[in-house]
Design an enzyme around this catalytic site. Structure first.
Site, PDB file in Angstrom:
ATOM      1  N   ARG A 292       0.838  -1.207   0.000  1.00 37.80           N
ATOM      2  CA  ARG A 292       0.000   0.000   0.000  1.00 37.80           C
ATOM      3  C   ARG A 292       0.863   1.243   0.000  1.00 37.80           C
ATOM      4  O   ARG A 292       0.505   2.222  -0.585  1.00 37.80           O
ATOM      5  CB  ARG A 292      -1.021  -0.020   1.104  1.00 37.80           C
ATOM      6  CG  ARG A 292      -0.492  -0.220   2.477  1.00 37.80           C
ATOM      7  CD  ARG A 292      -1.604  -0.028   3.481  1.00 37.80           C
ATOM      8  NE  ARG A 292      -2.057  -1.256   4.083  1.00 37.80           N
ATOM      9  CZ  ARG A 292      -3.345  -1.570   4.153  1.00 37.80           C
ATOM     10  NH1 ARG A 292      -4.263  -0.777   3.656  1.00 37.80           N
ATOM     11  NH2 ARG A 292      -3.709  -2.679   4.730  1.00 37.80           N
ATOM     12  N   GLY A 293       2.016   1.187   0.552  1.00 38.73           N
ATOM     13  CA  GLY A 293       3.031   2.253   0.620  1.00 38.73           C
ATOM     14  C   GLY A 293       2.521   3.631   0.249  1.00 38.73           C
ATOM     15  O   GLY A 293       3.213   4.628   0.336  1.00 38.73           O
ATOM     16  N   CYS A 294       1.311   3.676  -0.186  1.00 40.00           N
ATOM     17  CA  CYS A 294       0.816   4.791  -0.969  1.00 40.00           C
ATOM     18  C   CYS A 294      -0.562   5.181  -0.498  1.00 40.00           C
ATOM     19  O   CYS A 294      -1.528   4.935  -1.194  1.00 40.00           O
ATOM     20  CB  CYS A 294       0.731   4.337  -2.412  1.00 40.00           C
ATOM     21  SG  CYS A 294       0.312   2.602  -2.608  1.00 40.00           S
ATOM     22  N   VAL A 295      -0.671   5.699   0.714  1.00 38.75           N
ATOM     23  CA  VAL A 295      -2.001   6.125   1.161  1.00 38.75           C
ATOM     24  C   VAL A 295      -2.022   7.592   1.539  1.00 38.75           C
ATOM     25  O   VAL A 295      -1.009   8.235   1.425  1.00 38.75           O
ATOM     26  CB  VAL A 295      -2.500   5.278   2.343  1.00 38.75           C
ATOM     27  CG1 VAL A 295      -3.230   4.067   1.859  1.00 38.75           C
ATOM     28  CG2 VAL A 295      -1.390   4.913   3.248  1.00 38.75           C
TER      29      VAL A 295
END
Lengths: 415, 104
Positions: free
Chosen positions: B101-104
């Site tokens: 998910r590193g990307c929220v």
């Protein structure tokens, strides 16, 4: 006397001490908050400084003004936390013993982590805007910029306020148009993500807004270094993005003392239970706000909603009861889109930003994922709300948990 | 969740073909998944893949590139060479884990 020590008197830490001072008996609880200086900055305001909308003085106030009576502010640098002895060690040797510790030292842009970023071009052609100095220096560069390639760039996720670089791109496009130089400027948005944003529906909407404005996206771009000679970003897979003016969001990291104390992950964020924000390692340590590793946006709204849950939980926890509140990852962000308009997004761990309306007493409803003037005014009005209601921990009539009221899921076609 | 056949194994996958059940993966499934995206796994590939599998058990999340590089000691540059263009996504796919998910 029981001792609560809070590290960091920023958005999260200030809210925590205000809420807990009211809830914890003064005769039985001593509350101490530690920060490096006495300057509280309204970070959402940084975005507006490079365009002259806000002056630096409008986003800074003394921290003390927002701390309640009965809370000691200690100015100093944290050397490390000794979790075995339950003590915070400050540089210079002072020790602060605690029964409970709240880590709220946030996340910080670290240009030193990307080779070449702090070279001779730093603050002449390479700027950040997540710091007061950076945003202020960028104001002059934006005024002088009248042609060439403007690259808006994110080093890596997660970053605080993940919509801010998009907002910067939208505002810069409108600003350059207003100055009559837009047709002489190429605007590129270089991101490590596969698209404009992290969640599919919002990413599609925000992506088409970049298209409409003629802003070119360079996706899946993970920077290895900044080449000062050729004025280019160079990625790990050897793509080059040349720039005349680079506005970058450096790698974000938690505080270094967290690493020295063995409390952090590879980016110095404190691993916590995502519903209670309690450290996965230590029962008497919590990490609130940007300092923890929960999988939602690093944003003031998340700090606010999670403190709502935390404050009640903390009372239960110190009384030896089970914590019953469960934070849902609720985030809520205004997104400036230029020309006096903005969007609003509202989401949590399980529900991505959806279109619809967001009910808010008196001032709402706000349109979700849609550009309106009211959203822009909502964002500007938030600065007042922040200083006068949010930081002092006064009740704001917005529920902590995300609600589906007003939202709808678009059909595949609408996406 | 749809069920698909990888080699001889029946596995549950999401809309993008990422395995959804940790325990339905084995190294043979990994080899087949890699082959499906044009990668022949060498020992250099296996090191980060095995790290991802172990790290997921401990943290319940797919490790980011930065975590693989810092904790497992495989430089990001090398990960791009081993899994071209989208290393984080490709490694998760091969390792039978959710997209990071590193990307929220």
């Amino acid at each position: 006397m029981r001792r609560l020590v809070v590290l960091g008197a920023g958005t999260a830490g200030t809210m925590v001490v205000n809420r807990l001072r009211r809830r914890l008996d003064r005769a039985r609880w001593q509350i101490t908050v530690v920060d490096q200086d006495d300057t509280h900055v309204y970070q959402p305001g940084f975005l507006f400084i490079p365009f002259g909308t806000y002056q630096p003085g409008q986003v800074v106030k003394p921290r003390r003004r927002f701390l309640p009576a009965g809370v000691d502010l200690v100015l100093g640098e944290v050397d490390r936390v000794d979790t075995a002895a339950n003590e915070v060690l400050l540089t210079g040797g002072r020790r602060l013993p605690y029964d409970y510790l709240v880590i709220a030292t946030g996340t910080t842009p670290r240009p030193d982590q990307t080779p070449g970023m702090l070279g001779p071009l730093w603050r002449t052609a390479v700027f950040d805007f997540y710091s007061l100095d950076g945003a202020t220096a960028l104001t002059r560069a934006m005024e002088r910029f009248d042609g060439g390639r403007l690259v808006v760039h994110i080093v890596d996720m997660p970053i605080k306020c993940p919509v801010a670089p998009l907002e910067f791109a939208f505002l810069a496009e409108a600003y350059l148009r207003r100055r009559g130089v837009r047709d002489r400027v190429e605007i590129v948005y270089a991101t490590p993500l596969p698209g404009a944003f992290t969640k599919p529906i919002a990413s599609a909407r925000l992506g088409s807004m970049l298209d409409e404005r003629g802003i070119v996206v360079e996706p899946d771009f993970l920077v290895e270094r900044v080449d000062g000679e050729s004025k280019a970003l160079v990625s790990y897979d050897e793509r080059e993005v040349p720039f005349d003016l680079l506005v970058t969001v450096p790698l974000n990291m938690g505080a270094d003392y967290i690493a020295r104390s063995g409390l952090g992950d590879e980016l110095n964020y404190v691993p916590v239970d995502r519903h209670t924000l309690r450290s996965t390692e230590h029962d008497n340590i919590f990490a609130i706000g940007d300092a923890n590793d929960i999988p939602t946006s690093k944003a003031g709204s998340v700090a606010h909603f999670s403190v709502d849950v935390f404050a009640d939980n903390f009372r239960q926890h110190v009384d030896g009861q089970q914590m019953t509140g469960r934070f849902d990852g609720h985030a809520n962000c205004f997104v400036e889109s230029g020309d006096g308009k903005g969007l609003l997004i509202d989401f949590n761990y399980d529900t991505e930003p959806l279109p619809g309306t967001y009910p808010a007493p008196l001032v709402g409803p706000f349109a979700l994922l849609k550009e309106t003037a009211r959203n822009h005014w909502g964002k500007l009005a938030f600065r007042w709300l922040y200083w006068h209601l949010l930081l002092p921990g006064r009740p704001i009539p917005l529920p902590a948990h995300m609600s589906m009221a007003g939202k709808h899921r678009p059909s595949t076609k609408e996406k | 969740m749809p069920v698909t056949t990888i080699g001889t194994a029946e596995v549950h996958v999401d809309a993008e073909g990422f395995l959804t059940e940790y325990d339905e993966w084995n190294e043979e499934v990994g080899r087949q998944l890699a082959a499906a995206i044009g990668i022949e796994l060498t020992e250099a590939h296996w090191k980060p893949i095995r790290f991802l599998r172990e790290d997921f058990v401990q943290h319940g999340e797919t490790a980011t590139l930065r975590r693989v590089s810092t904790v497992a000691g495989v430089p990001i540059k090398e990960l791009f060479a081993l899994f071209p263009k989208k290393p984080a996504k490709k490694m998760a796919y091969i390792a039978g884990l959710p997209k990071p998910r590193g990307c929220v």
